[in-house]
Scaffold this active site. Structure first.
Site, PDB file in Angstrom:
ATOM      1  N   ASP A 162      11.108  -7.014   1.465  1.00  0.00           N
ATOM      2  CA  ASP A 162       9.808  -7.619   1.216  1.00  0.00           C
ATOM      3  C   ASP A 162      10.085  -9.069   0.809  1.00  0.00           C
ATOM      4  OD1 ASP A 162       7.454  -8.608   0.083  1.00  0.00           O
ATOM      5  OD2 ASP A 162       6.808  -6.648  -0.638  1.00  0.00           O
ATOM      6  N   TYR A 197       6.705  -4.446  -6.352  1.00  0.00           N
ATOM      7  CA  TYR A 197       5.249  -4.520  -6.543  1.00  0.00           C
ATOM      8  C   TYR A 197       4.702  -3.110  -6.819  1.00  0.00           C
ATOM      9  CZ  TYR A 197       0.329  -5.197  -5.438  1.00  0.00           C
ATOM     10  OH  TYR A 197      -1.040  -5.204  -5.490  1.00  0.00           O
ATOM     11  N   ARG A 238      -7.071  -3.106  18.307  1.00  0.00           N
ATOM     12  CA  ARG A 238      -6.157  -2.381  17.400  1.00  0.00           C
ATOM     13  C   ARG A 238      -4.736  -2.387  17.960  1.00  0.00           C
ATOM     14  NH1 ARG A 238      -5.255   2.877  17.592  1.00  0.00           N
ATOM     15  NH2 ARG A 238      -7.317   3.438  18.364  1.00  0.00           N
TER      16      ARG A 238
END
Ligand code: LCS
Length: 414
Positions: free
Chosen positions: A183, A111, A58
């Site tokens: 983005d 989005y 992780r």
């Protein structure tokens, strides 16, 4: 090998790669959750950040690191953070850069879930947001408040194909003490590098062009500055939005062919967009490579190509669009984009259904808009496919196919 001086296609193949003891030409999948320490002092040194190495997947993993280093180099950033999905990247950015009482200005045509996450979830923790047409810098300026901390841009935007001037908005945002996040999913680093244009953070849904084979969901964030990189990485680690090694391996494999895939798909896209413009059933075509696109000149400056995303509207509105989607045979009716296969979808009932009809209208798209992601099939097949589907749109719908269509949409939406 130091790949910094190499061209983009060479970087796509070699950046981020470090040979291991076996000489494996490809980065192996280090399918492990944890890494053994040589001794207690080694473990303590890794945790203290005094030594570089791996502790727990992780937190970091060699396969994932190779992808992070590669995309960070492609974007000219100081470090990459791979995430479980594109939304994992968006969520990590919001979590790390905003807090209660702060405000974000964002692209109205963003989005759907990127807006939904902010308006429905982050708002519960006191984060405010405003959505404007960021292709108009005046609207961005008017939306800035004393507590605005982030200007979030999606360019080209999903699904309107509106384009924001990253350099201009970054200068404005920085003058107001705000960070700029872009983005870059629709362009990929092959066509656009926002950090070079003044942005502070860039993110991707690697599910799309970067992986390119519709077989992985993933995301990545790249920061320009080391302090912001550390903040983002800490948030990703603590929130558990990490990528997994097998995902990273597949994305690394897809990344190598990003250049050839984009070059080929955008050659087809311009032909399809020009052809669509001449079809009587088509009311409007939004493709940034067309001279008719309002930000075509800006795209020529800020991007090195026009990509393969097209949105278009049919004369018959929503009903005609749905009928078209039901009759394509070579293109696949599915959400997502940027893969080797051509995909067609209906934003208002699918990817952007979480945005209210009024907000969709304000963001600049009607319920009749159809989105088309050009893949690598032969362009003549794609055009012939669209033509036969347009012919089917022209025929009056019979009762049976209308029922089929409703069932189909209900299934996709569930
Ligand atoms: N940013 C953009 C511009 C996107 O298009 C998407 C997904 C995301 C972020 C989120 O990425 P994910 O978590 O799915 O990897 N866009 C989709 C779309 O237009 N159709 O399906 C997914």
């Amino acid at each position: 090998m130091d790949t910094k001086h190499l061209g983009i296609n060479s970087k796509l193949i070699h950046a981020g790669y470090k040979a291991d003891a076996t000489g494996s030409v490809n980065v192996p999948i280090y399918q492990t959750s944890t890494f053994a320490f040589r001794n207690a002092a080694h473990g303590a040194a890794l945790f203290a950040g005094e030594e570089d190495g791996f502790i727990y997947t992780r937190i970091g993993n060699p396969t994932i690191r190779a992808l992070e280093d590669s995309v960070a180099e492609l974007e000219n950033g100081c470090g990459g953070i791979a995430t479980s999905s594109g939304m994992g990247a968006v969520c990590t950015v919001y979590l790390a850069l905003l807090e209660s009482g702060t405000h974000m200005v964002s692209t109205a045509s963003v989005y759907g879930p990127s807006r939904g996450l902010m308006e429905k979830d982050f708002s519960r923790f006191g984060v405010q947001s405003t959505y404007v047409d960021t292709s108009d810098v005046i609207q961005v300026e008017k939306a800035l408040r004393s507590n605005t901390k982030v200007v979030y841009l999606e360019t080209p935007a999903n699904p309107t194909m509106q384009v924001t001037d990253i350099e201009q908005v970054s200068a404005l945002a920085h003058a107001h003490g705000c960070l700029v996040v872009v983005d870059n999913t629709f362009a990929s680093p092959y066509l656009q590098r926002p950090l070079d244009l003044g942005a502070d953070v860039v993110l991707h849904s690697v599910t799309k062009f970067i992986n390119g084979h519709a077989d992985v969901v993933g995301g990545i964030i790249v920061a320009k500055d080391a302090d912001i990189y550390k903040r983002l990485r800490k948030t990703m680690i603590n929130s558990g939005c990490n990528m997994d090694p097998h995902q990273a391996f597949l994305v690394l494999r897809g990344l190598k062919t990003l250049g050839v895939r984009i070059e080929r798909a955008q050659q087809s896209a311009i032909q399809i967009a020009r052809w669509l413009e001449t079809q009587p059933e088509v009311k409007a075509v939004r493709y940034i490579g067309l001279e008719s696109h309002p930000q075509h000149e800006l795209c020529k400056r800020q991007m090195s190509g026009f990509g393969s995303m097209i949105s278009f509207e049919l004369e018959g509105g929503m009903e005609a669009g749905q009928r078209l989607m039901d009759h394509v045979r070579v293109a696949t009716l599915a959400v997502s984009l940027g893969g080797v296969e051509t995909l067609i979808e209906h934003p208002a009932s699918m990817t952007h259904a979480s945005i209210s009809p009024e907000d969709r209208r304000l963001a600049g798209y009607s319920d009749g808009l159809v989105r088309y992601s050009v893949g690598l099939e032969d362009v003549n097949d794609l055009i012939a496919d669209l033509r036969q589907a347009l012919d089917a749109v022209a025929d009056a719908p019979d009762q049976e196919s209308a029922v089929d269509l409703e069932e189909n949409l209900a299934t996709v939406g569930s």
